[in-house]
Every structure is written in structure tokens, then in C-alpha cells.
Write a protein that holds these residues in place. Structure first.
Motif, PDB file in Angstrom:
ATOM      1  N   TYR A 277      -6.820 118.545 -34.655  1.00  0.00           N
ATOM      2  CA  TYR A 277      -7.390 119.747 -34.040  1.00  0.00           C
ATOM      3  C   TYR A 277      -6.642 120.990 -34.516  1.00  0.00           C
ATOM      4  O   TYR A 277      -7.253 121.987 -34.898  1.00  0.00           O
ATOM      5  N   ALA A 278      -5.328 120.902 -34.529  1.00  0.00           N
ATOM      6  CA  ALA A 278      -4.527 122.042 -35.004  1.00  0.00           C
ATOM      7  C   ALA A 278      -4.772 122.297 -36.490  1.00  0.00           C
ATOM      8  O   ALA A 278      -4.848 123.442 -36.925  1.00  0.00           O
TER       9      ALA A 278
ATOM     10  N   LEU B 209      -3.161 111.036 -30.500  1.00  0.00           N
ATOM     11  CA  LEU B 209      -2.245 111.737 -31.414  1.00  0.00           C
ATOM     12  C   LEU B 209      -3.000 112.313 -32.610  1.00  0.00           C
ATOM     13  O   LEU B 209      -2.801 113.467 -32.987  1.00  0.00           O
TER      14      LEU B 209
ATOM     15  N   LEU C 283     -11.357 121.919 -27.083  1.00  0.00           N
ATOM     16  CA  LEU C 283     -11.068 120.555 -27.526  1.00  0.00           C
ATOM     17  C   LEU C 283     -11.735 119.546 -26.607  1.00  0.00           C
ATOM     18  O   LEU C 283     -12.410 118.607 -27.036  1.00  0.00           O
TER      19      LEU C 283
ATOM     20  N   LEU D 146      -5.173 115.373 -31.565  1.00  0.00           N
ATOM     21  CA  LEU D 146      -4.399 116.589 -31.296  1.00  0.00           C
ATOM     22  C   LEU D 146      -3.944 117.240 -32.598  1.00  0.00           C
ATOM     23  O   LEU D 146      -4.141 118.441 -32.816  1.00  0.00           O
ATOM     24  N   THR D 147      -3.343 116.440 -33.476  1.00  0.00           N
ATOM     25  CA  THR D 147      -2.839 117.018 -34.726  1.00  0.00           C
ATOM     26  C   THR D 147      -3.990 117.521 -35.592  1.00  0.00           C
ATOM     27  O   THR D 147      -3.921 118.630 -36.153  1.00  0.00           O
TER      28      THR D 147
END
Lengths: 311, 315
Positions: free
Chosen positions: A129-130, A123, A219, A126-127
Motif C-alpha cells: 500500500y505504501a 504485512l 486502505l 501494508l507495505t
């Protein structure tokens, strides 16, 4: 490009592994005559002894528990808690182990902590990365929200979480604790990883994009391998934090067969007051897994305590 | 690609902007899992809790809206004020003392022990001080309960064996002694954390500063104040803030050691909220207590965020 740029250690300005690099002069034999700064005067020895005594006092509670956990009750009564054991009796430990089904508690804790560590790292990545690489609009605002999320007291969330878990049938399931703790800890992970990814070498990303790699490809095959050291430190911390977590499992996992090591031991307090040997055994059995983690992860922990500074 | 930077530059620039624009949207799906989790586990519960603080509810049936009554009641509730007064004591035990003592001990370890007796000696001592940090708090509770047990515990039986019967006390059961005893346990718990952070901070101080001061004849204590403490200001600020946050949130040690007692001697806000939620089931009142605590902690988080942003600018 260097991978050091993406480890949390350099991101927070901490030194490399070990954390305590001394100038080489300290071990040189000629250090003797150099200056007052490296002389082993009698005063210096006194300081060393004082610190060593303090360190032993710090360890004393654990040592005393170990000492008394292996005594027979008769030995404890006859010779007192400070005497070395004259008997070697593991009944205290085995009877405690069986009475609380410690094997079951260990399995619950391993399952919950392991799942939380993995899910929370995914989690967070992913966050982050954005935010860190995607540079989505309002990144600072998003980060501020995450920061507030891990400062909020769990008491301000627990009652609605308890009601919601009951409403969807997740109350008293390990899954409820895994979901809640994974999200709460990923708030911290996102915060940390975003700042790490923010400094990710732009030319590497650029090259990958020019080769036609999509965001997921970047990623998976570039960002993740290069941030692996940070991810490992994060996962270690998440595992240990979850292992030690008390409040959320206390409320959401009331039944005996779902309880974790921490909650089971916390609930025990005072139960064995009349039986010091079993108390010592309980304390020792609770300390042992933590001690194992400490020895296994010592380097990771010392390296990463700085990232924990924010928590 | 670095081999022909000049020829490819114009092309790269247009591609970059195009990719960027497309990828902005492309990154949004990565936010989704985190956003949903955050919404369900943090945002909705936090708002629901704030709303519950305006109601009277026993946990069954429907909450009754009572406006700010819970907060008015808080202002006149001695237990509420006592819990925050105790928080101050906990902050002293978990933030102020470990920062002060930890700073001094880490300077001794790093600056005095390590040059004379080797880095290995210093790191071993550091690891010993750090050990309580890795013990689950509940286990630490069992451990100290065993040591402090009034009749058979080690502390009291050692005192009696030494002929100091008068000093043997009911450490956690005496209203006057419970809070100081809990404070000592918390210092024991926290010291290793500050030592590890400060020692790694000291590694970043330029050694030439200390060498120059040494040549100028500065004593160890002078160098400690002027160089070490001064250079470590960022670490000290972060440690003080984070440990203060932890102190305001403290729950497990209180639950395990004293349950807030005897009487209200060791009650803290988080335990007081928990008690209202699940023991007396005055959910609205518990929600009000936790909302006050949440506001206080959010304010601290904002300060922390601001400090770190300022740090980033300096770096």
C-alpha cells in the motif's frame, strides 16, 4: 472502474479462471469436415493415448502407495507390490498415525501455515500500500530489496536466525517459525501486490480522498475489498508453501511435539525400509492433506500459478 | 464527481498536490511492520552471516576473525566444487529438461489435444501432470524411497518379476546411480509447473497467427517452433530463471532422499552449508559456502528484475 484490473491474473497477462479457453469451434459438430486442425485421425488418437499413459505414469507413485497402504503385510509379501490388494487392512495406516502422533503434526502444520498465511498477507498489503499507492520515494529500490530477499537462500540466514531465536527464547517454538516464514513470504507478496496496486484506478482513490477519507480508511474500505481476489490467491499460496516448507522448521523446531507434517515425514525416510506397507501408509497419509488442498483450491491454484512464477 | 469535471478541475489540482504531499508522509507508517520484519529476519541475519564467513567459530564462545581464510579453503575443497558441479546436474533436471519437455507437452495439449478432444480432456491431463507439484517434498521423498527400496521396493521387485534381475539396482545407494535417480525424481516433480505456466501463456497467443500459418501449409512442428516458442519467449525466460534459482537452492529432496550421499555423490551447496553449520559445526566455513551461494542467487535475481522491468516497458 473495473475490478479485473486488480486481480493478479490480468496483472500477469494470464487468462481468466480455468486458463484454457478454447475457441468455440472445437465442440461444434460441423468441426469434422473443417480442416486438418480439428480432425480426430487415428494418429491423433495415438497421441492422446501416449499423453494419457505419460500422465498415468506421473500419478503412478501415488497410486502404488495407495494400493499398498491398505494391504496386510502378509498379502504384500505373498502377492507382491503390483497385485491388487486381496486384504483390506488399515493397520499400516493406523500404526503409522499413532506412532508419529500424526494428529498432533497436522494441528501444528495447520496452526503454523494458517498464521503465516494471514500475517504474511497483512504485512504484504501494508507495505505494498505504501509502495503502490503511496508512491513513496525510492519504490523501485524497495522492491528490488524485496526481490533479493526472496531469492536469498535460507542457508545464508539460518545460522544467525538460529542464534537470535535462542537468544530471545523463541528457539523450538512455533512462533519463531511463524515470524520468519511470514516475513520471508511477505517479501514475495509485497513484490506482487505493489505492481497490482500500482495500476489501481487513480480516480477511485481521488474521489475517496476528496470525501475526506484518511489513508487507513482508503486502505480498509476501498483498496482491500477491491483486491480481495488477489489476497485470497496469495493467502492460499502462502498456506501451501508453508505447509511444504522444510528447511526452516527442520532447524528451528527440533522437538517432536512441535514438528510439522513435512519435517516429521522427512525425518522418517529410511526408518521403515524393512516394512514396505508402513512406508506406503506414511507416503499416503502425507499425500492426503495435499490432495485435499489441491481439490479444494484447484481453481485458485491454476489461476494463480502465474503469480507463483516469480518464486 | 465525474459529472462536473471542468468546473472542479483547478480546485482538484491544488487539492491533489496538497493531499499528495501530506499523504507521502502519511504512508510511511504502513512501511514500518514490513521494514522491522525485513530488518530482523533478512537484513541482520544476512549481514551477520557474511561476517561469520570471515571467522572461525564452532557455535560456542566467541568467533575468531580469520579474514578470507574460509574462502581460500573453499577454492581448494573438492567437495565444494563437487557440490556446484552437482548443481549443474540439478539445473538440468529442474530447469532445462522441464522447460523443454514442458513446452512440447503443453503445445501438444493446447494445440493438438484440446481442439480434437475438447478442452476438458486437456485440462484433466494438465491436472494429472501438476499433481507432484502439490506433494510436500518430504512426502515425495518417502514415496520414492518406498518405490526404490532395493530389496522390497516396487521398482526392483517388478524388474525381478519380469526376469530382469540384472537391472535391479540400489538406485539411491549406488554412487554412480544416485545422481541420475535424483534427477529423474526432480523432473517428475517440476514438469507440472512448467506445463501450467506455458499453457496459460499459449492462451494469450493470437489464434489468427496459427490460422494463417495453417493456411500457408505450415506443419504442426513448424508452427510450434516459429509461433509458439517465439511468442512464449517471456514465459520461457521467467520459467528458466525461476527454476534455475530453485535448482541452486535445492535442499529438501537431497536431505530426504540421499543426505548428499553416498559419499559426496549427490551433495549440493545448500546441503554442504547445512552440514557444516549443524553436523561438523564449522559455522564460519558453512557461512562462507552460503555466502557464495547467496551472491550467485542475488545476481540471478537482478537479471530477473531487469527482465521484468523490460517486460513492463514493452507492455
Amino acid at each position: 472502474m473495473s475490478t479485473t484490473q486488480v486481480t493478479p491474473v490480468s496483472a500477469t497477462g494470464a487468462p481468466p479462471a480455468g486458463g484454457n479457453r478454447r475457441p468455440p469451434r472445437v465442440r461444434r459438430p460441423d468441426a469434422r469436415g473443417r480442416s486438418a486442425a480439428t480432425r480426430r485421425s487415428p494418429g491423433a488418437v495415438v497421441v492422446l493415448i501416449a499423453l494419457a499413459v505419460l500422465a498415468v505414469i506421473t500419478l503412478l507413485p501415488v497410486l502404488l502407495a495407495a494400493l499398498n497402504a491398505v494391504k496386510s503385510p502378509a498379502d504384500y509379501v505373498a502377492n507382491g507390490p503390483l497385485a491388487l490388494p486381496r486384504s483390506f487392512d488399515l493397520t499400516g495406516i493406523t500404526s503409522f498415525w499413532q506412532s508419529v502422533d500424526f494428529t498432533g503434526k497436522l494441528l501444528n502444520s495447520v496452526l503454523i501455515s494458517g498464521s503465516v498465511a494471514v500475517i504474511a498477507v497483512v504485512l504484504s498489503l501494508l507495505t505494498a500500500y505504501a509502495i503502490g499507492i503511496g508512491r513513496i520515494r525510492g519504490s523501485f529500490g524497495v522492491l528490488a530489496v524485496f526481490m533479493v530477499a526472496f531469492t536469498l537462500p535460507q542457508e545464508a540466514l539460518i545460522y544467525p536466525l538460529y542464534v537470535m531465536a535462542k537468544a530471545v527464547g523463541l528457539y523450538d517454538t512455533k512462533l519463531s517459525v511463524i515470524i520468519v516464514l511470514a516475513v520471508l513470504q511477505s517479501a514475495f507478496g509485497t513484490y506482487l501486490l505493489s505492481s497490482v496496486l500500482h495500476t489501481f484506478p487513480a480516480e477511485v482513490l481521488e474521489a475517496a480522498r476528496m470525501d475526506g477519507a484518511g489513508t487507513f480508511r482508503v486502505l480498509w474500505s476501498i483498496v482491500m475489498p477491491l483486491t480481495r481476489p488477489t489476497l485470497v490467491v496469495l493467502a492460499t499460496f502462502f498456506f501451501i508453501w508453508t505447509w511444504n516448507e522444510f528447511f526452516i522448521p527442520l532447524v528451528l523446531l527440533p522437538s517432536n511435539e512441535n514438528q510439522t507434517v513435512s519435517v516429521a515425514l522427512g525425518a522418517l525416510f529410511g526408518q521403515y525400509t524393512s516394512d514396505p506397507v508402513t512406508s506406503a501408509a506414511a507416503a499416503l497419509v502425507g499425500v492426503l492433506p495435499a490432495l485435499v488442498f489441491f481439490l479444494v483450491f484447484q481453481r485458485t491454484l491454476m489461476k494463480g500459478v502465474n503469480i507463483g512464477a516469480v518464486k | 464527481m465525474t459529472s462536473q469535471p471542468v468546473t472542479s478541475e483547478p480546485l482538484t489540482r491544488t487539492t491533489t498536490t496538497a493531499t499528495r504531499r501530506r499523504s507521502r508522509g502519511g504512508y510511511l507508517p504502513y512501511l514500518l511492520p514490513g521494514a522491522i520484519g525485513f530488518l530482523l529476519v533478512v537484513a541482520v541475519p544476512a549481514v551477520a552471516n557474511a561476517w561469520l564467513s570471515l571467522t572461525s567459530w564452532s557455535g560456542v564462545g566467541d568467533p575468531t576473525f580469520i579474514g578470507l581464510d574460509n574462502y581460500v579453503r573453499l577454492l581448494g575443497d573438492d567437495t565444494f566444487w563437487k557440490s556446484f558441479a552437482n548443481s549443474v546436474a540439478i539445473i538440468i533436471a529442474m530447469a532445462i529438461l522441464p522447460t523443454g519437455v514442458g513446452l512440447f507437452l503443453s503445445a501438444v495439449l493446447f494445440d493438438f489435444i484440446a481442439p480434437r478432444f475438447g478442452g476438458r480432456t486437456a485440462t484433466t491431463l494438465r491436472a494429472m501432470f501438476y499433481l507432484p507439484q502439490i506433494i510436500p517434498i518430504a512426502v515425495a521423498g518417502v514415496l520414492w524411497g518406498f518405490l526404490l527400496q532395493p530389496q522390497t521396493g516396487i521398482v526392483n521387485s517388478s524388474l525381478r518379476a519380469a526376469g530382469l534381475d540384472g537391472l535391479a539396482q540400489n538406485w539411491l545407494g549406488d554412487p554412480a546411480l544416485a545422481l541420475p535417480t535424483v534427477m529423474i525424481i526432480l523432473v517428475w516433480l517440476q514438469l507440472g509447473y512448467t506445463i501450467v505456466i506455458f499453457m496459460s501463456g499459449m492462451a494469450r497467443i493470437d489464434p489468427s497467427l496459427n490460422e494463417a500459418a495453417d493456411l500457408d501449409g505450415a506443419s504442426w512442428l513448424q508452427r510450434f517452433w516459429v509461433i509458439t516458442v517465439n511468442e512464449l519467449r517471456p514465459e520461457i525466460a521467467v520459467v528458466l530463471l525461476t527454476t534455475t534459482v530453485a535448482a541452486l537452492k535445492v535442499f529438501a529432496p537431497i536431505y530426504v532422499l540421499t543426505s548428499g550421499g553416498p559419499g559426496n555423490a549427490t551433495i549440493v551447496p545448500s546441503y554442504f552449508a547445512f552440514y557444516n553449520f549443524f553436523t561438523t559445526t564449522q559455522v564460519g566455513y558453512g557461512a562462507a559456502i552460503s555466502t557464495v551461494l547467496a551472491v550467485l542467487l542475488t545476481a540471478l535475481a537482478v537479471v530477473l528484475l531487469w527482465l521484468q522491468k523490460r517486460e513492463d516497458k514493452h507492455a
